[in-house]
Design a protein around this motif. Structure first.
Motif, PDB file in Angstrom:
ATOM      1  N   LEU A   1       2.376   0.236   0.284  1.00 40.24           N
ATOM      2  CA  LEU A   1       3.207   0.846  -1.078  1.00 40.24           C
ATOM      3  C   LEU A   1       2.337   1.261  -1.994  1.00 40.24           C
ATOM      4  O   LEU A   1       2.500   1.589  -2.907  1.00 40.24           O
ATOM      5  CB  LEU A   1       4.304  -0.046  -1.391  1.00 40.24           C
ATOM      6  N   ARG A   2       0.896   1.027  -1.754  1.00 42.26           N
ATOM      7  CA  ARG A   2      -0.033   1.309  -2.618  1.00 42.26           C
ATOM      8  C   ARG A   2      -0.690   2.656  -2.679  1.00 42.26           C
ATOM      9  O   ARG A   2      -0.745   3.338  -1.712  1.00 42.26           O
ATOM     10  CB  ARG A   2      -1.378   0.100  -2.655  1.00 42.26           C
ATOM     11  N   LYS A   3      -1.361   3.086  -3.704  1.00 48.14           N
ATOM     12  CA  LYS A   3      -2.122   4.305  -3.721  1.00 48.14           C
ATOM     13  C   LYS A   3      -3.276   4.322  -2.790  1.00 48.14           C
ATOM     14  O   LYS A   3      -3.761   3.334  -2.479  1.00 48.14           O
ATOM     15  CB  LYS A   3      -2.714   4.619  -5.052  1.00 48.14           C
ATOM     16  N   PRO A   4      -3.675   5.609  -2.093  1.00 43.62           N
ATOM     17  CA  PRO A   4      -2.866   6.800  -2.260  1.00 43.62           C
ATOM     18  C   PRO A   4      -1.646   7.024  -1.452  1.00 43.62           C
ATOM     19  O   PRO A   4      -1.218   8.232  -1.417  1.00 43.62           O
ATOM     20  CB  PRO A   4      -3.966   7.605  -1.719  1.00 43.62           C
ATOM     21  N   TYR A   5      -0.956   6.016  -0.995  1.00 43.33           N
ATOM     22  CA  TYR A   5      -0.002   6.362   0.063  1.00 43.33           C
ATOM     23  C   TYR A   5       1.374   5.723  -0.694  1.00 43.33           C
ATOM     24  O   TYR A   5       2.297   5.110  -0.027  1.00 43.33           O
ATOM     25  CB  TYR A   5      -0.104   5.363   1.309  1.00 43.33           C
ATOM     26  N   ASP A   6       1.475   5.926  -2.118  1.00 41.54           N
ATOM     27  CA  ASP A   6       2.452   5.258  -2.701  1.00 41.54           C
ATOM     28  C   ASP A   6       3.700   6.702  -3.069  1.00 41.54           C
ATOM     29  O   ASP A   6       4.483   6.278  -4.163  1.00 41.54           O
ATOM     30  CB  ASP A   6       2.373   4.769  -4.223  1.00 41.54           C
ATOM     31  N   THR A   7       3.869   7.380  -2.201  1.00 42.45           N
ATOM     32  CA  THR A   7       4.785   8.445  -2.416  1.00 42.45           C
ATOM     33  C   THR A   7       6.008   8.458  -1.388  1.00 42.45           C
ATOM     34  O   THR A   7       6.722   9.511  -1.394  1.00 42.45           O
ATOM     35  CB  THR A   7       4.002  10.037  -2.288  1.00 42.45           C
TER      36      THR A   7
END
Length: 320
Positions: free
Chosen positions: A208-214
């Motif tokens: 759920l962290r950046k860069p995959y928080d979308t």
């Protein structure tokens, strides 16, 4: 973790039948499923829903179920059991569950090959349940299957979990955090472990962290303005250690919704910890491909899974 208000009631589940449109009610199809309720009375956790369950019509949500008040498992008994079982969870970003194109075809494929299958119909934060509700349901489902293994002709050491997208996040969380105390319980089912013996994750949401928080998964579980602590706590790679069950991951390079970096991150984390992990990354297929279409390279994943299961002696090797 975010608690949400809700919408109660349980409606008849509609079975989305492949090749038929629109989806037909089970009663109309003459195929009422065998189902196992997960909880006696009201499920634990905050929230409730009102009104009947909903099944998506034409569009990306076709055949997907939501507004779930009664979490349960749909049972697929094989003609000739191979002794192994799989709990299957469709995806849908924790705001719906993709039955028609994900969990149901997979369940039927597994059933045809001797697996006893339990299709999980879990509660959704978007319906008003506590964000921990789906994880409670998955833990409880694993415990019920293991406790009742003898009844279904299942080896209690060969019970796996399979999940697609958000369902992959749910499956992975159950695999890597099986003893996490999410609810209070004291009945017979609570005397066994929720840990699956193997995990099959298809285009899973991992971090759920950046860069995959979308992802929609992130928004439903921790909210738009989540703390770093919350992002970390609900990311699979945080908990993927050496004691993780054997895991096989499938992903597509052109998946814009759950980029392949999710699966790569999990694979690298598991192998670095000394756990058994395998990753198959296909050049195309996008997101939500289910079993895949004839002619697609990605449609080879069920056979690859079956070969992997034989290599781990989850099922018998061919010729034995």
């Amino acid at each position: 973790m975010i608690a949400r208000r809700s919408l109660i009631g349980t409606g008849a589940l509609l079975a989305a039948l492949a090749g038929l449109a629109p989806a037909l009610p089970l009663a109309a199809a003459g195929a009422a499923p065998e189902e196992i309720l997960l909880w006696p009375g009201r499920p634990p956790g905050e929230g409730k829903v009102t009104g009947p369950e909903k099944i998506g019509g034409p569009g990306s949500g076709y055949g997907a179920v939501s507004n779930i008040a009664t979490p349960r498992m749909r049972v697929y008994r094989p003609a000739v059991p191979n002794g192994a079982a799989v709990l299957v969870a469709g995806g849908g970003g924790y705001f719906r569950i993709q039955l028609w194109k994900e969990s149901t075809p997979a369940a039927e494929w597994l059933q045809a090959r001797g697996f006893t299958v339990f299709e999980l119909i879990y509660r959704l934060p978007n319906d008003g349940w506590d964000a921990a509700a789906p994880f409670m349901d998955a833990q409880r489902a694993m415990k019920i299957i293991r406790t009742r293994a003898g009844e279904f002709g299942i080896d209690p050491a060969k019970i796996g979990i399979m999940g697609f997208s958000a369902g992959g996040h749910l499956a992975g969380f159950t695999a890597y955090q099986p003893e996490r105390a999410l609810y209070a319980g004291a009945d017979a089912y609570e005397q066994v472990s929720a840990r699956p013996d193997f995990a099959v994750l298809l285009f899973p949401v991992v971090t759920l962290r950046k860069p995959y928080d979308t992802t929609r998964t992130r928004r439903e579980i921790v909210g738009e303005k989540a703390s770093t602590r919350a992002e970390t706590e609900w990311s699979l790679d945080t908990h993927a250690g050496k004691d993780a069950p054997p895991t096989i991951i499938f992903a597509a390079a052109d998946d814009a919704i759950t980029p392949p970096g999710h699966g790569i991150l999990l694979f690298e984390t598991l192998t670095a910890a000394g756990a058994s992990a395998e990753l198959h990354l296909f050049r195309d297929g996008g997101h939500g491909w289910g079993l895949g279409k004839p002619g697609q390279v990605i449609s080879q994943w069920p056979g690859l899974f079956e070969h992997w299961a034989r290599s781990l002696e989850i099922i018998e090797k061919q010729g034995e």
